[in-house]
Scaffold this motif. Structure first.
Motif, PDB file in Angstrom:
ATOM      1  N   ALA A   4       0.843  -1.193   0.000  1.00 27.34           N
ATOM      2  CA  ALA A   4       0.000   0.000   0.000  1.00 27.34           C
ATOM      3  C   ALA A   4       0.878   1.243   0.000  1.00 27.34           C
ATOM      4  CB  ALA A   4      -0.887  -0.001   1.227  1.00 27.34           C
ATOM      5  N   THR A   5       0.443   2.256  -0.698  1.00 30.32           N
ATOM      6  CA  THR A   5       1.214   3.489  -0.739  1.00 30.32           C
ATOM      7  C   THR A   5       0.935   4.312   0.498  1.00 30.32           C
ATOM      8  OG1 THR A   5      -0.574   4.449  -1.995  1.00 30.32           O
ATOM      9  CG2 THR A   5       1.282   3.631  -3.242  1.00 30.32           C
ATOM     10  N   ALA A   6       1.691   5.381   0.651  1.00 29.75           N
ATOM     11  CA  ALA A   6       1.543   6.223   1.827  1.00 29.75           C
ATOM     12  C   ALA A   6       0.149   6.824   1.895  1.00 29.75           C
ATOM     13  CB  ALA A   6       2.588   7.329   1.797  1.00 29.75           C
ATOM     14  N   SER A   7      -0.405   7.157   0.716  1.00 27.85           N
ATOM     15  CA  SER A   7      -1.720   7.774   0.710  1.00 27.85           C
ATOM     16  C   SER A   7      -2.776   6.748   1.080  1.00 27.85           C
ATOM     17  CB  SER A   7      -2.021   8.334  -0.674  1.00 27.85           C
ATOM     18  OG  SER A   7      -2.248   7.278  -1.571  1.00 27.85           O
ATOM     19  N   ALA A   8      -2.559   5.509   0.645  1.00 27.82           N
ATOM     20  CA  ALA A   8      -3.568   4.488   0.877  1.00 27.82           C
ATOM     21  C   ALA A   8      -3.658   4.153   2.356  1.00 27.82           C
ATOM     22  CB  ALA A   8      -3.239   3.244   0.066  1.00 27.82           C
ATOM     23  N   THR A   9      -2.495   4.146   3.028  1.00 29.23           N
ATOM     24  CA  THR A   9      -2.523   3.740   4.424  1.00 29.23           C
ATOM     25  C   THR A   9      -3.377   4.676   5.254  1.00 29.23           C
ATOM     26  OG1 THR A   9      -0.408   4.845   4.537  1.00 29.23           O
ATOM     27  CG2 THR A   9      -0.390   2.441   4.636  1.00 29.23           C
ATOM     28  N   ALA A  10      -3.496   5.942   4.834  1.00 29.10           N
ATOM     29  CA  ALA A  10      -4.277   6.888   5.613  1.00 29.10           C
ATOM     30  C   ALA A  10      -5.765   6.678   5.411  1.00 29.10           C
ATOM     31  CB  ALA A  10      -3.904   8.316   5.237  1.00 29.10           C
ATOM     32  N   LEU A  11      -6.129   5.942   4.372  1.00 28.05           N
ATOM     33  CA  LEU A  11      -7.536   5.839   4.033  1.00 28.05           C
ATOM     34  C   LEU A  11      -8.229   4.660   4.689  1.00 28.05           C
ATOM     35  CD1 LEU A  11      -7.414   6.726   0.257  1.00 28.05           C
ATOM     36  CD2 LEU A  11      -8.130   8.153   2.128  1.00 28.05           C
ATOM     37  N   TYR A  12      -7.469   3.650   5.094  1.00 27.35           N
ATOM     38  CA  TYR A  12      -8.117   2.510   5.747  1.00 27.35           C
ATOM     39  C   TYR A  12      -7.156   1.894   6.753  1.00 27.35           C
ATOM     40  CZ  TYR A  12      -5.704   0.538   1.716  1.00 27.35           C
ATOM     41  OH  TYR A  12      -4.785   0.248   0.754  1.00 27.35           O
ATOM     42  N   ASP A  13      -7.736   1.219   7.743  1.00 28.18           N
ATOM     43  CA  ASP A  13      -6.924   0.574   8.766  1.00 28.18           C
ATOM     44  C   ASP A  13      -6.211  -0.635   8.199  1.00 28.18           C
ATOM     45  OD1 ASP A  13      -7.524   2.057  11.183  1.00 28.18           O
ATOM     46  OD2 ASP A  13      -9.580   1.387  10.828  1.00 28.18           O
ATOM     47  N   ILE A  14      -5.186  -1.066   8.912  1.00 30.26           N
ATOM     48  CA  ILE A  14      -4.569  -2.329   8.537  1.00 30.26           C
ATOM     49  C   ILE A  14      -5.625  -3.407   8.750  1.00 30.26           C
ATOM     50  CG2 ILE A  14      -2.777  -3.975   9.157  1.00 30.26           C
ATOM     51  CD1 ILE A  14      -1.136  -1.487  10.040  1.00 30.26           C
ATOM     52  N   PRO A  15      -5.992  -4.130   7.706  1.00 32.76           N
ATOM     53  CA  PRO A  15      -7.150  -5.022   7.808  1.00 32.76           C
ATOM     54  C   PRO A  15      -6.895  -6.199   8.738  1.00 32.76           C
ATOM     55  CG  PRO A  15      -6.066  -5.240   5.680  1.00 32.76           C
ATOM     56  CD  PRO A  15      -5.388  -4.125   6.379  1.00 32.76           C
ATOM     57  N   GLY A  16      -7.939  -6.554   9.478  1.00 34.54           N
ATOM     58  CA  GLY A  16      -7.888  -7.735  10.338  1.00 34.54           C
ATOM     59  C   GLY A  16      -8.245  -8.967   9.528  1.00 34.54           C
ATOM     60  N   PRO A  17      -8.339 -10.113  10.188  1.00 35.73           N
ATOM     61  CA  PRO A  17      -8.585 -11.364   9.445  1.00 35.73           C
ATOM     62  C   PRO A  17      -9.899 -11.348   8.671  1.00 35.73           C
ATOM     63  CG  PRO A  17      -8.649 -11.721  11.822  1.00 35.73           C
ATOM     64  CD  PRO A  17      -8.099 -10.352  11.619  1.00 35.73           C
ATOM     65  N   VAL A  18     -10.970 -10.840   9.280  1.00 36.35           N
ATOM     66  CA  VAL A  18     -12.272 -10.859   8.587  1.00 36.35           C
ATOM     67  C   VAL A  18     -12.224  -9.950   7.366  1.00 36.35           C
ATOM     68  CG1 VAL A  18     -14.721 -10.375   8.816  1.00 36.35           C
ATOM     69  CG2 VAL A  18     -13.463 -11.310  10.750  1.00 36.35           C
ATOM     70  N   THR A  19     -11.689  -8.727   7.576  1.00 35.52           N
ATOM     71  CA  THR A  19     -11.607  -7.780   6.464  1.00 35.52           C
ATOM     72  C   THR A  19     -10.727  -8.325   5.362  1.00 35.52           C
ATOM     73  OG1 THR A  19     -11.591  -6.163   8.220  1.00 35.52           O
ATOM     74  CG2 THR A  19     -11.349  -5.332   5.992  1.00 35.52           C
ATOM     75  N   ARG A  20      -9.610  -8.963   5.795  1.00 32.76           N
ATOM     76  CA  ARG A  20      -8.714  -9.527   4.777  1.00 32.76           C
ATOM     77  C   ARG A  20      -9.441 -10.549   3.935  1.00 32.76           C
ATOM     78  NH1 ARG A  20      -3.896  -9.292   7.814  1.00 32.76           N
ATOM     79  NH2 ARG A  20      -4.324 -11.308   8.734  1.00 32.76           N
ATOM     80  N   ARG A  21     -10.273 -11.352   4.604  1.00 34.44           N
ATOM     81  CA  ARG A  21     -11.026 -12.359   3.850  1.00 34.44           C
ATOM     82  C   ARG A  21     -11.996 -11.674   2.886  1.00 34.44           C
ATOM     83  NH1 ARG A  21     -13.630 -15.500   7.984  1.00 34.44           N
ATOM     84  NH2 ARG A  21     -11.728 -15.238   9.159  1.00 34.44           N
ATOM     85  N   ARG A  22     -12.621 -10.602   3.394  1.00 35.89           N
ATOM     86  CA  ARG A  22     -13.578  -9.869   2.550  1.00 35.89           C
ATOM     87  C   ARG A  22     -12.864  -9.268   1.339  1.00 35.89           C
ATOM     88  NH1 ARG A  22     -15.949  -4.789   3.476  1.00 35.89           N
ATOM     89  NH2 ARG A  22     -14.562  -4.596   5.258  1.00 35.89           N
ATOM     90  N   HIS A  23     -11.704  -8.634   1.616  1.00 38.75           N
ATOM     91  CA  HIS A  23     -10.940  -8.041   0.511  1.00 38.75           C
ATOM     92  C   HIS A  23     -10.511  -9.095  -0.486  1.00 38.75           C
ATOM     93  CE1 HIS A  23      -9.694  -4.201   2.889  1.00 38.75           C
ATOM     94  NE2 HIS A  23     -10.961  -4.219   2.510  1.00 38.75           N
TER      95      HIS A  23
END
Lengths: 291, 214
Positions: A4-23
Motif C-alpha cells: 500500500a502506498t503512503a496515501s492508501a494507508t491513511a484511508l483505511y486501517d490495517i485489515p484484520g482477518p475478517v476484512t482480509r477475507r472480505r478483501h
C-alpha cells in the motif's frame, strides 16, 4: 497489507482477518470479472475470424515488414525533428518571456498563449491545407509550435523556481544578465525540469500519429494500408494488435524514463531548491494562479 | 467575414457538434476517472492493479490510434453505433486516465491526519473517502481537472478528422465551396477559442467559489 502506498494507508486501517477475507473475496470477484471480459473479447475475436491464417500471413512477408518498419522510421523521424525544434523554440520563447524588454515579452506571451490554446490538429491542418506544405514539414511545424510553446512555459517556471538568492548572489559577484541565466539559473532549472520536459516529449511522440490524418506515411498510415488490403482479407484487427503494442510500448518507455529521472532527481540535493509542476494546456484568461 | 455569415448554419452545426462531444466525453471521463481513482487507492489489490494498468495504457496511447481502433475496429465485432458515440467513448476513456491521475494527486494533497482522524472515528473506507477525503481533495483538483477538460475540448478536433460532425470538419465542405481557406480556419480557430475560454472561465468561477485559498 503488502504494497500500500503512503496515501492508501491513511484511508483505511490495517485489515484484520475478517476484512482480509472480505478483501480477498472482492479481489477474486473483480479478477473473475476482468478475466470474463478478456475471455469474451477473445471469444469475439475468434468468432469474427480474426485469427485466420489469411489475415496473419501478410506479416511474414518481407514487403509488409519493410512497409511497417519504414512507417515506424518515419514516425521516429518526425518525432526527432519535432523534439529538437520544439526544444529550440521553447528556449527562444522562454527567453523572450523572461526578457526585460517589454515588447519582446509581450510578443512572446501572445505567441505562447495562442499556440497553447489552439488544438494541434487545427494548426497542422492549417499549415497542410491552407499553406499547402508537404505532410512531414506540416506535421513537424504544427508539433513544434504547440510543444515549443508548452516547453517555453516549462522553461520559464523552471527558471523562476530557482531560489532567488542564487540569481542575487550571481549578480553580486558582478556577472552579467546573460551570464547569470546561462551559468547559474539555467543549469539548476534544467535539472529540475528534466522530468517535465521528457513527459512533454512523450506528448510530442504520441501526437506524431496525427500525421496519419494528413496522409504522412507514418506507422499508423502503413497499418491502414495493410488493413485495407482485400487480398489479405482486410486484416484490420490483426494490424491494430500488432501496431498498438509497439506504439504504446515506445511511449511507455519514454514515460518510464521520465519517472526514473524524476526519482533520481528527488534524491539529488542539487535540485532541492526547485520543483516544477507538469505543463498544463493553455488558459488565456488572466487571474488563474499557475503554481 | 463572408465565410462566417454565409455559412452560419454549417459553422453552427460544427460548433454544436464540438460542444456536444466535449460535454458528453467530459461526463464519461469524469465518471470513469473517479471510478479508476477510487480503484487506485482501494484496499483490494486486484482493483489497484486494474486502475494502474488502465492509466498506464491509456496515458501512453496516441489518441489517433485509439480513434482508429475504436471507430474503425469495433464495427468489425458487429458493434454498430453512430460515429459520434464511438468518438465520445474514445475521447472519454482517453481523458479518464488523466482525470484519474489529477484526482489521485488531489487525494494525496489531503493531509494524512484527516484520513487517520476519520478512521479513528470508526469510518469505513467508503465513508473516509466519500465524506472526508474527497470533499477536501475536490478543492485542490479544480485547476488540473479544468486543464484536462480544456485538453479534451482541443482533442475533439481529432474526431472531426474521422468524419464526425465537428468544427474542424467544416473546413472540407467550405474548401469545396471555394471559400478563402485562411478565413475558414480563422473562424474555426475562433470557435475553439470560445469553447476553451468558456471552460477556462467556468473553472475560474469554480476555483473562486470552492478552491483552496492560497
Amino acid at each position: 497489507m503488502t504494497h500500500a502506498t503512503a496515501s492508501a494507508t491513511a484511508l483505511y486501517d490495517i485489515p484484520g482477518p475478517v476484512t482480509r477475507r472480505r478483501h480477498f473475496l472482492y479481489g477474486v470477484i473483480s479478477t473473475a470479472v476482468i478475466l470474463g471480459l478478456l475471455a469474451w473479447i477473445i471469444y469475439l475475436l475468434f468468432d469474427t475470424d480474426q485469427f485466420t491464417s489469411a489475415k496473419w500471413t501478410p506479416f511474414t512477408y518481407k514487403g509488409i515488414q519493410e512497409l511497417l518498419l519504414r512507417g515506424l522510421g518515419n514516425t521516429l523521424k518526425a518525432f526527432a525533428y519535432a523534439a529538437v525544434l520544439s526544444l529550440a523554440l521553447g528556449a527562444v520563447l522562454a527567453v523572450g518571456r523572461l526578457s526585460v524588454h517589454k515588447p519582446v515579452r509581450w510578443v512572446s506571451t501572445v505567441l505562447v498563449e495562442f499556440f497553447r490554446a489552439m488544438p494541434v490538429l487545427v494548426m497542422i491542418f492549417f499549415i497542410f491545407v491552407a499553406l499547402k506544405v508537404q505532410p512531414l514539414p506540416a506535421l513537424v511545424a504544427g508539433l513544434t509550435l504547440y510543444n515549443g510553446s508548452v516547453l517555453a512555459e516549462v522553461f520559464r517556471t523552471g527558471i523562476n523556481s530557482v531560489e532567488r538568492g542564487q540569481g542575487e548572489a550571481a549578480y553580486a559577484l558582478g556577472m552579467r544578465k546573460t551570464q547569470v541565466t546561462t551559468h547559474v539559473l539555467a543549469p539548476q532549472a534544467v535539472r529540475a525540469m528534466l522530468p517535465t520536459i521528457i513527459s512533454q516529449l512523450v506528448v510530442a511522440l504520441k501526437d506524431t500519429s496525427l500525421g496519419y490524418l494528413i496522409t504522412y506515411e507514418e506507422f499508423l498510415h502503413a497499418g491502414k494500408l495493410i488493413a485495407s488490403n482485400l487480398d489479405y482479407d482486410l486484416p484490420f484487427i490483426p494490424v491494430v494488435m500488432v501496431i498498438s503494442p509497439i506504439y504504446i510500448g515506445m511511449c511507455m518507455l519514454l514515460s518510464w524514463f521520465a519517472t526514473w529521472v524524476a526519482r533520481r532527481e528527488r534524491r539529488n540535493p542539487k535540485t532541492e531548491g526547485t520543483g516544477v509542476a507538469a505543463a498544463e494546456p493553455g488558459t488565456v484568461l488572466p487571474g488563474r494562479r499557475r503554481q | 467575414m463572408d465565410v462566417l455569415t454565409e455559412n452560419w448554419s454549417l459553422y453552427g452545426k460544427g460548433f454544436l457538434g464540438t460542444v456536444e462531444l466535449t460535454v458528453y466525453a467530459s461526463i464519461l471521463a469524469l465518471v470513469l476517472g473517479f471510478v479508476m481513482a477510487s480503484f487506485r487507492v482501494a484496499p483490494v489489490g486486484s482493483l489497484r492493479v486494474i486502475g494502474t494498468v488502465w492509466v498506464a495504457v491509456l496515458r501512453n496511447t496516441p489518441l489517433t490510434l485509439l480513434f482508429f481502433a475504436v471507430l474503425l475496429g469495433l464495427p468489425r465485432f458487429g458493434l454498430v453505433l453512430p460515429f459520434q458515440v464511438f468518438a465520445v467513448l474514445a475521447l472519454g476513456c482517453y481523458t479518464s486516465a488523466f482525470i484519474c491521475e489529477a484526482l489521485r494527486s488531489g487525494i494525496n494533497t489531503v493531509p494524512t491526519g484527516q484520513g487517520e482522524a476519520a478512521r479513528s472515528l470508526g469510518m469505513s473506507f467508503g465513508q473516509t473517502l466519500g465524506n472526508v477525503v474527497l470533499p477536501q481533495a475536490f478543492r485542490s483538483v479544480i485547476p488540473p481537472v479544468g486543464s484536462t477538460l480544456i485538453a479534451l475540448a482541443k482533442n475533439s478536433a481529432i474526431a472531426g478528422a474521422f468524419s464526425v460532425t465537428e468544427l474542424l470538419g467544416t473546413y472540407k465542405t467550405l474548401n469545396e465551396l471555394g471559400y478563402s481557406i485562411i478565413w475558414t480556419f480563422v473562424w474555426i480557430a475562433v470557435g475553439y477559442l470560445i469553447i476553451t475560454l468558456a471552460i477556462s472561465a467556468l473553472f475560474n468561477v469554480l476555483e473562486k467559489r470552492w478552491g483552496v485559498a492560497r
